[in-house]
Every structure is written in structure tokens, then in C-alpha cells.
Design a protein around this motif. Structure first.
Motif, short mmCIF file in Angstrom:
data_model
loop_
_atom_site.label_atom_id
_atom_site.label_comp_id
_atom_site.label_asym_id
_atom_site.label_seq_id
_atom_site.Cartn_x
_atom_site.Cartn_y
_atom_site.Cartn_z
N UNK A 103 -7.70 3.95 5.15
CA UNK A 103 -6.73 4.95 5.58
C UNK A 103 -5.31 4.60 5.14
N UNK A 104 -4.94 3.30 5.25
CA UNK A 104 -3.54 2.91 5.06
C UNK A 104 -3.27 2.23 3.73
N UNK A 105 -4.32 1.93 2.97
CA UNK A 105 -4.10 1.25 1.70
C UNK A 105 -3.88 -0.25 1.92
N UNK B 134 -8.93 -9.39 -1.90
CA UNK B 134 -7.79 -10.09 -1.31
C UNK B 134 -6.60 -9.98 -2.26
N UNK B 135 -5.44 -9.65 -1.72
CA UNK B 135 -4.20 -9.64 -2.48
C UNK B 135 -3.22 -10.55 -1.76
N UNK B 136 -2.09 -10.86 -2.38
CA UNK B 136 -1.15 -11.82 -1.80
C UNK B 136 -0.73 -11.38 -0.40
N UNK B 137 -1.12 -12.16 0.60
CA UNK B 137 -0.72 -11.90 1.97
C UNK B 137 -1.50 -10.81 2.67
N UNK B 138 -2.54 -10.26 2.03
CA UNK B 138 -3.27 -9.17 2.67
C UNK B 138 -4.54 -8.82 1.94
N UNK B 139 -4.91 -7.53 1.99
CA UNK B 139 -6.15 -7.08 1.38
C UNK B 139 -6.07 -5.59 1.10
N UNK B 140 -7.04 -5.13 0.28
CA UNK B 140 -7.18 -3.70 -0.01
C UNK B 140 -8.66 -3.42 -0.24
#
Length: 260
Positions: free
Chosen positions: A15-17, A50-56
Motif C-alpha cells: 500500500x505504502x511502497x 531489502x533496501x537501505x534502512x527498510x524494504x519494498x
């Protein structure tokens, strides 16, 4: 509880990207360490990146997000597309509305501004929206109820389609590949969608700009020659030209200013 939390994380990312770990932890009510472990599990399953500091959500993920979550994503674009699609309908048509979330927005417009139509659908939510609307005759395909899309599918639904013919089909798209193939996450859904295309005089494809250049596991079929595609203003110039090259009609729907 872990399964519920994994579902909540997946739905939030859809929903939020892309979202930071901290925001995910707040959204699902878990610690940072717990969310990190959950993201590792989801990444190993191919659901998230996983992306820097978060995820998608992972590119090309074949894990389907439930209908209720998808219904609220890109809502302004879906409503704009629905307005454009509604304008293509004419009184006394036989119209098929598929089970997609964008098509549901067309059903809601028909509820507000009904016209005499024979409406056929395999969408449970669409049928619920229209069952008591004056001027409409509503027909629902039988078949297996697929929870993830609130849709009726399978051999019974396909057999019923073979006895019908529609003036216009409004069909949502899960994905549109670079070479113009419509795709679905579910094989039975793809099979039924293909038969919808074959049983319709006019095919109107409703797809917000995020769907173009993506893939899903099961092919529905190529975009038919002469089809109408309705998308939103986010569709790139490259894709607009590509659609024209396919000899399809393109409608760009512009969301109302300030729409959610």
C-alpha cells in the motif's frame, strides 16, 4: 501471530511502497529486531527486497496481496480511470465487469448514476455493489470462489461464458509486459480472463500506470487488436507511443485535484 505480522508487513509495503524499518515496526506494533527478522524471512521467500534502512515489495513477486488491501492502492488513479471507462458505456448494452479493484470503481459509479444495462460479472464485490441498483439486470457467473480476488473462477464459470456474448468487456490487468501480453498471478483467473476477451465485441482494459512493464506468472493473452486501454496520467510517453504502435485506442484519465 508471526503469520499475521508477516501479512501486515507485506500489505503495508504494497500500500505504502518502500518503508523504513522504524515505520514498519510502528505500523505492525513490533520491535525493530522482530521486524528485521520478519523481513529476512520475507526476503528469503522472494516476497520483499531489502533496501537501505527498510524494504519494498520484490519486483516480480508472485505473492498476491488480498483484495481489500489492493482496493485502496492508487485509489485516485483508479477512480479517474473508472470515470473514463464509465463514459464508454451506453444504455442497453450487455457489459461484462471483471473482478478487479479498478472495475469495482466503475460499479460504484453505476450505483450512483445507473443506466439500463445487462451487467455480467464474476466479481463478488461487483455483484454486491450492484445487486439492488435500478435499471440494471445483474448476472453472476457460477464457480469456485477465490478469496484472494473475491472472484468466481473455474470450469463452471468458463462453461457459462461460452453461452454468452458481450458488447463491452471492462477488464482490469494485473500486469502488462513490454511486448503487450496481459498477465495474472493466478492460472484459473488468467484462463477465465482470456475467455472474457474472446466473448466480447469491444475490449476495454483498465490499468493504472504501475501495471505497465511488469510481469506475472500466467499469461492471459496479447492485447487484442483494436482494444481500448484506459490508464492514468502517470503513463510514460514511451508507453503511450508503444500502445499506439499496437493500434490500440488510449484514454488517459486525469485524477481530480486533491483526490486521495
Amino acid at each position: 501471530m508471526k503469520l499475521d505480522r508477516l501479512t501486515a508487513i507485506r500489505s503495508h509495503l504494497y500500500t505504502h511502497g518502500p518503508t523504513s524499518i522504524g515505520d514498519l515496526a510502528t505500523a505492525v506494533g513490533a520491535s525493530l529486531a522482530t521486524v528485521r527478522r520478519d523481513l529476512q524471512s520475507l526476503e528469503e521467500s522472494g516476497v520483499v527486497d531489502r533496501v537501505h534502512g527498510g524494504a519494498k515489495i520484490a519486483e516480480g513477486s508472485t505473492v498476491e496481496v488480498d483484495f481489500g488491501t489492493r482496493e485502496h492502492r492508487s485509489l485516485a488513479a483508479k477512480r479517474a480511470i473508472a470515470v473514463a471507462a464509465y463514459s464508454l458505456l451506453e444504455p442497453h448494452m450487455a457489459v461484462f465487469l471483471d473482478a478487479g479493484t479498478t472495475v469495482l470503481q466503475v460499479a460504484r459509479l453505476l450505483r450512483m448514476e445507473p443506466m439500463p444495462l445487462s451487467v455480467f460479472t464474476n466479481g463478488l464485490k461487483v455483484a454486491q455493489e450492484l445487486y439492488d441498483v435500478p435499471k440494471l439486470k445483474v448476472f453472476v457467473l457460477g464457480g469456485h470462489l477465490r478469496y484472494e480476488n473475491a472472484s468466481l473462477i473455474g470450469p463452471q464459470a468458463e462453461a457459462m461464458l461460452q453461452t454468452l456474448w458481450f458488447d463491452t468487456l471492462l477488464l482490469g490487468a494485473s500486469a502488462v509486459t513490454a511486448d503487450g501480453v496481459l498477465c495474472s498471478i493466478d492460472g484459473s483467473e488468467a484462463s477465465l480472463n482470456g475467455k472474457m476477451l474472446a466473448r466480447s465485441t469491444r475490449q476495454v482494459l483498465l490499468a493504472d500506470s504501475r501495471k505497465f512493464g511488469t510481469t506475472a506468472t500466467f499469461a492471459v493473452g496479447p492485447i487484442p487488436a483494436g482494444a481500448t486501454i484506459v490508464s492514468d496520467a502517470g503513463l510514460s510517453a514511451e508507453w503511450r507511443q508503444r500502445i499506439r504502435d499496437w493500434k490500440a485506442d488510449l484514454y488517459i484519465a486525469v485524477a481530480a485535484e486533491g483526490a486521495a
